[in-house]
Design a protein around this motif. Structure first.
Motif, PDB file in Angstrom:
ATOM      1  N   VAL A 187       0.840  -1.193   0.000  1.00  0.00           N
ATOM      2  CA  VAL A 187       0.000   0.000   0.000  1.00  0.00           C
ATOM      3  C   VAL A 187       0.879   1.249   0.000  1.00  0.00           C
ATOM      4  CG1 VAL A 187      -1.816   1.260   1.218  1.00  0.00           C
ATOM      5  CG2 VAL A 187      -1.736  -1.241   1.327  1.00  0.00           C
ATOM      6  N   TYR A 188       0.529   2.209  -0.846  1.00  0.00           N
ATOM      7  CA  TYR A 188       1.264   3.468  -0.900  1.00  0.00           C
ATOM      8  C   TYR A 188       0.437   4.561  -0.245  1.00  0.00           C
ATOM      9  CZ  TYR A 188       4.829   1.336  -3.758  1.00  0.00           C
ATOM     10  OH  TYR A 188       5.861   0.528  -4.179  1.00  0.00           O
ATOM     11  N   SER A 189       1.074   5.275   0.686  1.00  0.00           N
ATOM     12  CA  SER A 189       0.419   6.323   1.453  1.00  0.00           C
ATOM     13  C   SER A 189       1.356   7.515   1.558  1.00  0.00           C
ATOM     14  CB  SER A 189       0.061   5.798   2.846  1.00  0.00           C
ATOM     15  OG  SER A 189      -0.558   6.788   3.621  1.00  0.00           O
ATOM     16  N   SER A 190       0.788   8.672   1.823  1.00  0.00           N
ATOM     17  CA  SER A 190       1.598   9.890   1.839  1.00  0.00           C
ATOM     18  C   SER A 190       2.292  10.152   3.168  1.00  0.00           C
ATOM     19  CB  SER A 190       0.726  11.097   1.484  1.00  0.00           C
ATOM     20  OG  SER A 190      -0.337  11.221   2.411  1.00  0.00           O
ATOM     21  N   SER A 191       1.715   9.650   4.274  1.00  0.00           N
ATOM     22  CA  SER A 191       2.257  10.001   5.582  1.00  0.00           C
ATOM     23  C   SER A 191       1.949   8.925   6.610  1.00  0.00           C
ATOM     24  CB  SER A 191       1.680  11.336   6.052  1.00  0.00           C
ATOM     25  OG  SER A 191       1.915  11.540   7.429  1.00  0.00           O
ATOM     26  N   LYS A 192       2.974   8.380   7.240  1.00  0.00           N
ATOM     27  CA  LYS A 192       2.756   7.365   8.265  1.00  0.00           C
ATOM     28  C   LYS A 192       1.992   7.951   9.447  1.00  0.00           C
ATOM     29  CE  LYS A 192       5.037   3.938  11.181  1.00  0.00           C
ATOM     30  NZ  LYS A 192       6.311   3.279  11.549  1.00  0.00           N
ATOM     31  N   GLU A 193       2.393   9.133   9.886  1.00  0.00           N
ATOM     32  CA  GLU A 193       1.742   9.753  11.044  1.00  0.00           C
ATOM     33  C   GLU A 193       0.265  10.010  10.764  1.00  0.00           C
ATOM     34  OE1 GLU A 193       2.016  13.795  13.809  1.00  0.00           O
ATOM     35  OE2 GLU A 193       3.620  13.324  12.390  1.00  0.00           O
ATOM     36  N   GLN A 194      -0.038  10.541   9.570  1.00  0.00           N
ATOM     37  CA  GLN A 194      -1.434  10.829   9.233  1.00  0.00           C
ATOM     38  C   GLN A 194      -2.231   9.539   9.114  1.00  0.00           C
ATOM     39  OE1 GLN A 194      -2.036  12.856   5.503  1.00  0.00           O
ATOM     40  NE2 GLN A 194      -4.137  13.397   6.002  1.00  0.00           N
ATOM     41  N   THR A 195      -1.619   8.503   8.555  1.00  0.00           N
ATOM     42  CA  THR A 195      -2.294   7.213   8.414  1.00  0.00           C
ATOM     43  C   THR A 195      -2.670   6.653   9.777  1.00  0.00           C
ATOM     44  OG1 THR A 195      -1.061   6.715   6.387  1.00  0.00           O
ATOM     45  CG2 THR A 195      -2.086   4.863   7.524  1.00  0.00           C
ATOM     46  N   VAL A 196      -1.694   6.611  10.672  1.00  0.00           N
ATOM     47  CA  VAL A 196      -1.936   6.058  12.004  1.00  0.00           C
ATOM     48  C   VAL A 196      -3.002   6.853  12.738  1.00  0.00           C
ATOM     49  CG1 VAL A 196      -0.927   5.619  14.278  1.00  0.00           C
ATOM     50  CG2 VAL A 196       0.363   5.042  12.216  1.00  0.00           C
ATOM     51  N   GLU A 197      -2.849   8.163  12.780  1.00  0.00           N
ATOM     52  CA  GLU A 197      -3.767   8.986  13.551  1.00  0.00           C
ATOM     53  C   GLU A 197      -5.178   8.967  12.978  1.00  0.00           C
ATOM     54  OE1 GLU A 197      -3.074  10.072  16.517  1.00  0.00           O
ATOM     55  OE2 GLU A 197      -1.095   9.177  16.187  1.00  0.00           O
TER      56      GLU A 197
END
Length: 287
Positions: A109-119
């Motif tokens: 999976v490609y995502s822009s931000s780990k922090e934003q994904t988690v939160e």
């Protein structure tokens, strides 16, 4: 019934993200009675396989909401990916509305931000599972990201123009109006189906990648009709298979409108609802 098709999240998995011993034993009992069990999920093959392997369960898997079908041995039987042009339109619609999105591919999976994904996931799940400690929810989210092999990049355009296979896109927002705006921007796309696996998200797949449609293709190739299938699920991306199956079973934790399209309702995912549904079916078959 010759085939049992079960969703994972909110269905086969409890709120801790586990397959209970009761569900495992019921699946094994069904298989021992010559009933094939297949998992039908929005997850990738890799993610679903790990959860099954932990319980020493081995089944075929329909992943990405129907985007890919794999045999028990892991061989790809059929797939229905999104084309790059459509992925770009989905990305543009989400960006225009300020909605966070992920791209599910054959290589993670490609995502822009780990922090934003988690939160984002933690906040959304906390609203749904408000009795579960935040730290437990965070662990579930981090495990899910590991299972799905998340990659983080600020170069989405490069990803969209790569040679990857795109199976699903996933949009997440705490603002329902934003999601509705994205939906209305894209609802006219002929090759696109838009569903949801829960409150606060939209899932985008190829028009042929619907759980019910792909499950029907799978069982027909075995010379079996959908009348001989029991499908178990809890959410809107399960509706097609719940309606098309001869026996549609809604989880006790499903919304009322999901229950209304089903002929049966079982216990919740924290009450081993899959096991209860299987045992009821086996008892009826043995009468």
């Amino acid at each position: 019934m010759k085939i049992i098709a079960t969703d994972m999240d909110g269905t086969l998995l409890n709120s801790r993200g586990d397959i209970s011993d009761e569900n495992k034993q019921a699946i094994e009992k069904a298989i021992a009675n010559n009933i094939e069990v297949i998992v039908v999920t929005g997850r990738s093959y890799i993610s679903a396989k790990r959860l099954l392997r932990e319980k020493n369960l081995h089944t075929p898997i329909i992943g990405f909401n129907g985007g890919e079908v794999r045999s028990e041995e892991g061989k790809i039987i059929m797939n229905f990916p999104l084309n790059k042009e459509l992925c770009s339109k989905i990305a543009a619609a989400c960006s225009a509305e300020g909605v966070y999105y992920d791209i599910y591919t054959n290589e993670g999976v490609y995502s822009s931000s780990k922090e934003q994904t988690v939160e984002s996931f933690v906040t959304l799940l906390a609203r749904i599972h408000n009795q579960t400690p935040l730290e437990d929810i965070r662990k579930l989210v981090e495990q899910h990201m590991e299972d799905e092999q998340f990659h983080f990049t600020d170069q989405y355009e490069q990803v969209l123009h790569s040679n990857l296979t795109f199976y699903k896109m996933f949009a997440l927002s705490l603002q329902e109006e934003q999601l509705q705006n994205v939906y209305h921007r894209l609802k006219g796309e002929e090759e696109l189906v838009i569903t949801s696996s829960g409150k606060g998200n939209l899932e985008f797949n190829h028009q042929d990648a619907k759980k019910g449609t792909v499950l029907q293709r799978y069982v027909n190739e075995k010379g079996i009709s959908m009348n001989e299938v029991m499908a178990i699920g809890d959410n809107y991306n399960d509706v097609s298979m719940l309606q098309m199956a001869g026996r549609g079973v809604a989880m006790g934790n499903a919304n009322e409108d999901i229950k209304e399209v089903c002929s049966h309702v079982t216990k919740t995912n924290d009450e081993n609802g899959v096991a209860v549904a299987i045992e009821q079916l086996l008892n009826e078959l043995n009468e």
